[in-house]
Design an enzyme around this catalytic site. Structure first.
Site, PDB file in Angstrom:
ATOM      1  N   MET A   1       0.821  -1.216   0.000  1.00 15.64           N
ATOM      2  CA  MET A   1       0.000   0.000   0.000  1.00 15.64           C
ATOM      3  C   MET A   1       0.850   1.259   0.000  1.00 15.64           C
ATOM      4  SD  MET A   1      -3.170  -0.729  -0.185  1.00 15.64           S
ATOM      5  CE  MET A   1      -3.926   0.800   0.334  1.00 15.64           C
ATOM      6  N   GLY A   2       2.075   1.188   0.531  1.00 15.07           N
ATOM      7  CA  GLY A   2       2.897   2.381   0.585  1.00 15.07           C
ATOM      8  C   GLY A   2       4.061   2.235   1.531  1.00 15.07           C
ATOM      9  N   VAL A   4       5.994   3.451   5.405  1.00 13.81           N
ATOM     10  CA  VAL A   4       5.755   3.906   6.774  1.00 13.81           C
ATOM     11  C   VAL A   4       7.023   4.589   7.279  1.00 13.81           C
ATOM     12  CG1 VAL A   4       5.051   3.266   9.102  1.00 13.81           C
ATOM     13  CG2 VAL A   4       4.225   1.931   7.148  1.00 13.81           C
ATOM     14  N   LYS A  18       2.122   6.902   7.669  1.00 16.20           N
ATOM     15  CA  LYS A  18       1.915   5.929   6.585  1.00 16.20           C
ATOM     16  C   LYS A  18       1.497   6.703   5.335  1.00 16.20           C
ATOM     17  CE  LYS A  18       0.201   2.777  10.116  1.00 16.20           C
ATOM     18  NZ  LYS A  18       1.183   1.694  10.129  1.00 16.20           N
ATOM     19  N   ASP A 112      -7.073  -7.941   8.644  1.00 18.66           N
ATOM     20  CA  ASP A 112      -5.714  -8.459   8.451  1.00 18.66           C
ATOM     21  C   ASP A 112      -4.987  -8.571   9.785  1.00 18.66           C
ATOM     22  OD1 ASP A 112      -3.622  -9.508   6.982  1.00 18.66           O
ATOM     23  OD2 ASP A 112      -2.758  -7.552   6.488  1.00 18.66           O
TER      24      ASP A 112
END
Length: 446
Positions: A1-2, A4, A18, A112
């Site tokens: 997703m990216g 941190v 994030k 998750d």
């Protein structure tokens, strides 16, 4: 997703920043979902979680800011120090359940929950990344979000994911923390998801005080699992325990994990690499053994058959240019309203050398004859006249056999699961694209 980042806010407080992938923030659908999920996450009460402090889109970059938790994650601790026991295991169970109660009260589903999303702070466990996994829905990959090892059966089969899925994951995490092994083992995604849907969890060695509750939370049927609040009540032996009270209990009995987070993470990485070296060495030995078995079998004039023991329900031979495919329906079994068919294909080339070279054998995949996509398999309920599409995305049970040169007589096993098949169905037809229709097969009950 990216990515941190460790950052400081305007007051100098350390936070986790994030930043989502830039290409996501430009999608209108993503921005809408991001704002919705981020606002929901900000409503989660600050009990046993790393709360969301801020969220937004700045110069085309979507971001989330959460509290920074000083401490290693649960996966690193178990890998470096072994399973947890005693008061700390109980505090972990209570703390994670408390976090889920807070998350669910805000109408958020984590989706998750796993050991690496649980940080062990000096005051107790803290759950992170709640609600963030849902943001990936905008990418059109809802069915594969999450970590297979801790997915619920309904998540694995593409059904609606609810708070009950988080409870299932809670049980898997506690089983891992208390035994050192996930309840459904390790392996490729297809194998793991199949075990989660069909197999009984292995909980050998789990603390007897936690075992009954973990077993209930791992029920295949989400309607039979306790809620997060009921889990918390059972753990503390009271009714309707307030999350403030549960947090105090965790703080009272929690014994901080020894060693700095960076040291524990480094120890865990060293152990993981050592295991990988042992696995690689074992794989070489196993490959030598397999070659020896193949040579012995081929020299004796026999064939290597990896299919299910017992007589097949149906079988046929499909002839193509240069080879024959021996197709078997090995079993057709029901568990509630879920029916699973196991089938297999044996490769018999007409070439005297008997070795298959890369090509497009099934006409469905360029990766080899036994990497066939099973998405098109259909079950036809002959009693009610209903067609059911497969629920599993990857139905090959032979992933360790990928990318090899297939020899004469080797077999690839597959499976397909179908949900919501009426219990009145006692026979079914199985339609496998390019391999034919197998009709009138009896459905067995497990």
């Amino acid at each position: 997703m990216g990515m941190v980042y460790l950052a400081n806010d305007t007051s100098g407080r350390r936070v986790a920043l994030k930043v989502m992938r830039p290409e996501l923030a430009t999608e209108v659908n993503f921005q809408r979902r991001f704002q919705k999920e981020a606002e929901a996450a900000r409503r989660v009460a600050r009990f046993c979680t790393a709360p969301v402090l801020d969220a937004g889109v700045d110069n085309g970059q979507a971001y989330l800011v959460t509290e920074y938790v000083e401490g290693p994650d649960l996966a690193a601790v178990v890998e470096a120090q072994g399973p947890m026991t005693g008061a700390n295991l109980e505090a972990l169970a209570v703390g994670v359940a408390t976090a889920l109660v807070a998350i669910h009260q805000a109408d958020v589903v984590h989706r998750d929950l796993k050991p690496s999303n649980i940080l062990l702070s000096p005051l107790g466990p803290r759950v992170i990344d709640f609600g963030i996994a849902q943001l990936a829905d905008t990418l059109g990959t809802q069915s594969v979000i999450g970590t297979p090892t801790y997915m619920s059966p309904e998540h694995a089969t593409g059904e609606r994911v609810t708070a009950a899925s988080d409870v299932f994951a809670w049980a898997g995490v506690i089983a891992y923390a208390g035994t050192g092994s996930p309840p459904f083992g390790v392996g490729g995604a297809a194998e793991l998801l199949y075990r989660i849907v069909h197999n009984t969890p292995r909980l050998d060695g789990l603390d007897d005080r936690l075992l009954p509750l973990v077993e209930r939370a791992l029920d295949k049927d989400p309607t039979r699992r306790p809620t997060a609040q009921q889990v918390l009540d059972r753990l503390l032996g009271r009714e309707k325990v307030a999350i403030e009270t549960a947090t105090e209990v965790v703080s009272d009995i929690w014994d901080p994990v020894e060693g700095p987070a960076t040291s524990l993470a480094a120890d865990a990485l060293r152990m993981r690499r050592q295991r990988q070296r042992w696995v690689a060495a074992a794989a070489v030995l196993a490959a030598v053994a397999v070659v020896a078995v193949l040579l012995a079998v081929l020299r004796s004039g026999g064939v290597l058959d990896q299919t299910t023991d017992g007589d097949p329900l149906a079988q046929r031979v499909v002839s193509r240019n240069g080879y024959n495919l021996h197709v078997r329906i090995d079993s057709l079994r029901r568990a509630g309203k879920t029916v699973t068919v196991k089938w297999s294909v044996r490769y018999e080339p007409t070439d005297p050398a008997g070795i298959w070279e890369p090509g497009n054998v099934f006409g469905q995949s360029s990766n080899g004859p036994f990497q066939y996509s099973t998405d098109g398999v259909v079950l036809i309920d002959t009693v009610n006249g209903v067609r059911h599409a497969t629920a599993n995305q990857n139905g090959c049970l032979c992933s360790p056999l990928y990318d090899k040169r297939w020899k004469k007589g080797e077999t690839a096993p597959f499976y397909n699961s179908f949900t919501d098949v009426q219990t009145t169905a006692v026979k079914a037809d199985i339609d496998i694209p390019s391999l034919g229709l197998f009709d009138g097969l009896p459905i067995e009950t497990e």
